[in-house]
Write a protein that holds these residues in place. Structure first.
Motif, mmCIF file in Angstrom:
data_model
loop_
_atom_site.group_PDB
_atom_site.id
_atom_site.type_symbol
_atom_site.label_atom_id
_atom_site.label_comp_id
_atom_site.label_asym_id
_atom_site.label_seq_id
_atom_site.Cartn_x
_atom_site.Cartn_y
_atom_site.Cartn_z
ATOM 1 N N ARG A 1 -11.774 -22.191 -8.220
ATOM 2 C CA ARG A 1 -11.087 -21.727 -9.427
ATOM 3 C C ARG A 1 -9.722 -21.134 -9.091
ATOM 4 O O ARG A 1 -8.775 -21.221 -9.854
ATOM 5 C CB ARG A 1 -11.964 -20.689 -10.139
ATOM 6 C CG ARG A 1 -11.384 -20.151 -11.443
ATOM 7 C CD ARG A 1 -11.449 -21.178 -12.544
ATOM 8 N NE ARG A 1 -11.128 -20.585 -13.822
ATOM 9 C CZ ARG A 1 -9.896 -20.432 -14.317
ATOM 10 N NH1 ARG A 1 -8.871 -20.824 -13.604
ATOM 11 N NH2 ARG A 1 -9.697 -19.898 -15.490
ATOM 12 N N LEU B 1 -8.515 -25.597 -14.500
ATOM 13 C CA LEU B 1 -9.854 -26.078 -14.805
ATOM 14 C C LEU B 1 -10.777 -24.909 -15.133
ATOM 15 O O LEU B 1 -10.710 -23.862 -14.499
ATOM 16 C CB LEU B 1 -10.436 -26.864 -13.619
ATOM 17 C CG LEU B 1 -9.725 -28.167 -13.258
ATOM 18 C CD1 LEU B 1 -10.375 -28.780 -12.030
ATOM 19 C CD2 LEU B 1 -9.765 -29.151 -14.423
ATOM 20 N N ARG B 2 -11.636 -25.102 -16.119
ATOM 21 C CA ARG B 2 -12.595 -24.056 -16.481
ATOM 22 C C ARG B 2 -13.709 -23.969 -15.446
ATOM 23 O O ARG B 2 -14.066 -24.959 -14.796
ATOM 24 C CB ARG B 2 -13.194 -24.335 -17.867
ATOM 25 C CG ARG B 2 -12.257 -23.932 -18.999
ATOM 26 C CD ARG B 2 -12.898 -24.163 -20.346
ATOM 27 N NE ARG B 2 -12.183 -23.360 -21.343
ATOM 28 C CZ ARG B 2 -12.749 -22.419 -22.079
ATOM 29 N NH1 ARG B 2 -14.025 -22.159 -21.936
ATOM 30 N NH2 ARG B 2 -12.045 -21.736 -22.958
ATOM 31 N N ILE C 1 -16.607 -26.432 -15.770
ATOM 32 C CA ILE C 1 -16.288 -27.808 -15.363
ATOM 33 C C ILE C 1 -16.363 -27.947 -13.841
ATOM 34 O O ILE C 1 -16.916 -28.922 -13.317
ATOM 35 C CB ILE C 1 -14.877 -28.205 -15.859
ATOM 36 C CG1 ILE C 1 -14.817 -28.152 -17.388
ATOM 37 C CG2 ILE C 1 -14.501 -29.590 -15.351
ATOM 38 C CD1 ILE C 1 -15.785 -29.070 -18.088
ATOM 39 N N MET D 1 -19.914 -27.932 -12.804
ATOM 40 C CA MET D 1 -20.578 -29.205 -13.067
ATOM 41 C C MET D 1 -20.217 -30.239 -12.004
ATOM 42 O O MET D 1 -21.072 -31.025 -11.574
ATOM 43 C CB MET D 1 -20.207 -29.726 -14.453
ATOM 44 C CG MET D 1 -20.968 -30.985 -14.844
ATOM 45 S SD MET D 1 -20.790 -31.435 -16.598
ATOM 46 C CE MET D 1 -19.061 -31.878 -16.658
ATOM 47 N N ALA D 2 -18.953 -30.226 -11.553
ATOM 48 C CA ALA D 2 -18.528 -31.178 -10.511
ATOM 49 C C ALA D 2 -19.298 -30.944 -9.212
ATOM 50 O O ALA D 2 -19.729 -31.899 -8.544
ATOM 51 C CB ALA D 2 -17.027 -31.045 -10.279
ATOM 52 N N THR E 1 -23.807 -26.356 -18.562
ATOM 53 C CA THR E 1 -22.352 -26.223 -18.598
ATOM 54 C C THR E 1 -21.866 -25.695 -19.943
ATOM 55 O O THR E 1 -21.012 -24.806 -20.005
ATOM 56 C CB THR E 1 -21.684 -27.581 -18.299
ATOM 57 O OG1 THR E 1 -22.138 -28.068 -17.036
ATOM 58 C CG2 THR E 1 -20.165 -27.447 -18.261
ATOM 59 N N ASP F 1 -20.201 -21.859 -20.310
ATOM 60 C CA ASP F 1 -18.867 -21.624 -20.871
ATOM 61 C C ASP F 1 -18.939 -20.785 -22.139
ATOM 62 O O ASP F 1 -18.061 -19.964 -22.400
ATOM 63 C CB ASP F 1 -18.168 -22.958 -21.165
ATOM 64 C CG ASP F 1 -17.424 -23.497 -19.954
ATOM 65 O OD1 ASP F 1 -17.326 -22.762 -18.962
ATOM 66 O OD2 ASP F 1 -16.956 -24.642 -19.999
#
Length: 296
Positions: free
Chosen positions: A149, A155-156, A159, A162-163, A193, A197
């Motif tokens: 991050r 990018l959140r 996300i 999740m990657a 996800t 968020d």
């Protein structure tokens, strides 16, 4: 200031405790019993536990895997973050083992295969989001996500998480060799996800509204915003491109639940006002987030 600091600490402790309870229930009651490896170190622990027929226990595996990652976290994020993360990890791991021993044996097997990944992913994501929001984590890939991050600030967190989880899901496919279970795992991560968020950014989101109106309607609308909504606004001078008439644009940011009342104010004073409504994911300034707050 000392009182405010104590209130913040108490609030963060409450978020962490509640987050650990919700997260551990999701893992122990819905994900682990059905072998759904919903990402992170938790997912890795579930895969190992599944492959070894519950020799050690998912909660203990989470603690063991986290040791080297805590060392990395201590280097980059300092003692405060790591201490709170160790506490969060120990509490959530202990609760996972507690639920697994005393609650899971008394719960009947669910016939609907979608319940476990959806409910488990939702509880897992929401609980972890609360922990993150309090400035802590449950260790593991959360630490890797926080590092990424810093590098990819656009990018959140959900996300990036999740990657990272995609890699873990791919590994679970080799272990389980079960296409249905793999699909359920992917479904669980998607739900995770969304809920992660929602918990992490939900309180920071609002609505950005631009109201294009005539100059004589500006003050009544602004008075309504200031007095009825207890919010503020910014006024811009403008001119209509077609009519060439002088206009004014009122820009305001309000919480989602206040928007219906704002619409009533606009309709009351200018039914012909041109209104643009958009989502504002993060807002910094008075009444919202502090500019010095840590980026999540």
């Amino acid at each position: 200031m000392e009182k405010e600091k104590k209130i913040i600490i108490a609030k963060n402790c409450a978020f962490i405790t509640l987050g650990c309870i919700i997260y551990s229930l999701g893992v122990a009651l819905f994900l682990d019993p059905y072998g759904i490896a919903s990402g992170g170190v938790t997912g890795i622990a579930i895969i190992i536990n599944y492959a070894t027929n519950d020799v050690i226990g998912t909660g203990w595996l989470i603690l063991i895997i986290n040791v080297p990652l805590f060392i990395i976290g201590a280097i980059f994020f300092g003692k405060t973050f790591i201490i709170s993360s160790i506490i969060s990890t120990a509490l959530s791991s202990g609760l996972i083992e507690l639920w697994a021993k005393f609650v899971v044996p008394h719960i009947p097997v669910m016939g609907n295969s979608l319940i476990a990944p959806v409910v488990g992913g939702a509880l897992f994501g929401f609980g972890l989001g609360l922990i993150f929001r309090a400035g802590s984590s449950t260790g593991g890939t959360d630490i890797i996500v926080k590092l990424l991050r810093r590098k990819f600030r656009h990018l959140r967190t959900g996300i990036i998480s999740m990657a990272v989880d995609v890699v873990i899901v791919a590994a679970s496919g080799f272990v389980y060799k079960d296409m249905e279970l793999l699909i359920l795992t992917v479904l669980s991560i998607i739900v995770f996800t969304v809920m992660f968020d929602r918990a992490l950014y939900g309180g920071s989101s609002a609505i950005l509204v631009h109201i294009v109106t005539t100059e004589d309607k500006v003050q009544p609308i602004c008075d309504g915003i200031l007095n009825d909504l207890d919010s503020s606004a910014t006024i811009f001078d403008a001119k209509g491109a077609y009519s060439q008439q002088d206009k004014a644009v009122i820009m305001c940011v309000i919480k989602n639940f206040l928007y219906p009342r704002l619409r009533d104010i606009i309709k009351k004073y200018d039914e012909t006002a041109f209104t643009i409504v958009s989502s504002a994911k993060e807002i910094y300034g008075e009444g919202f987030k502090d500019h010095n707050a840590e980026e999540l």
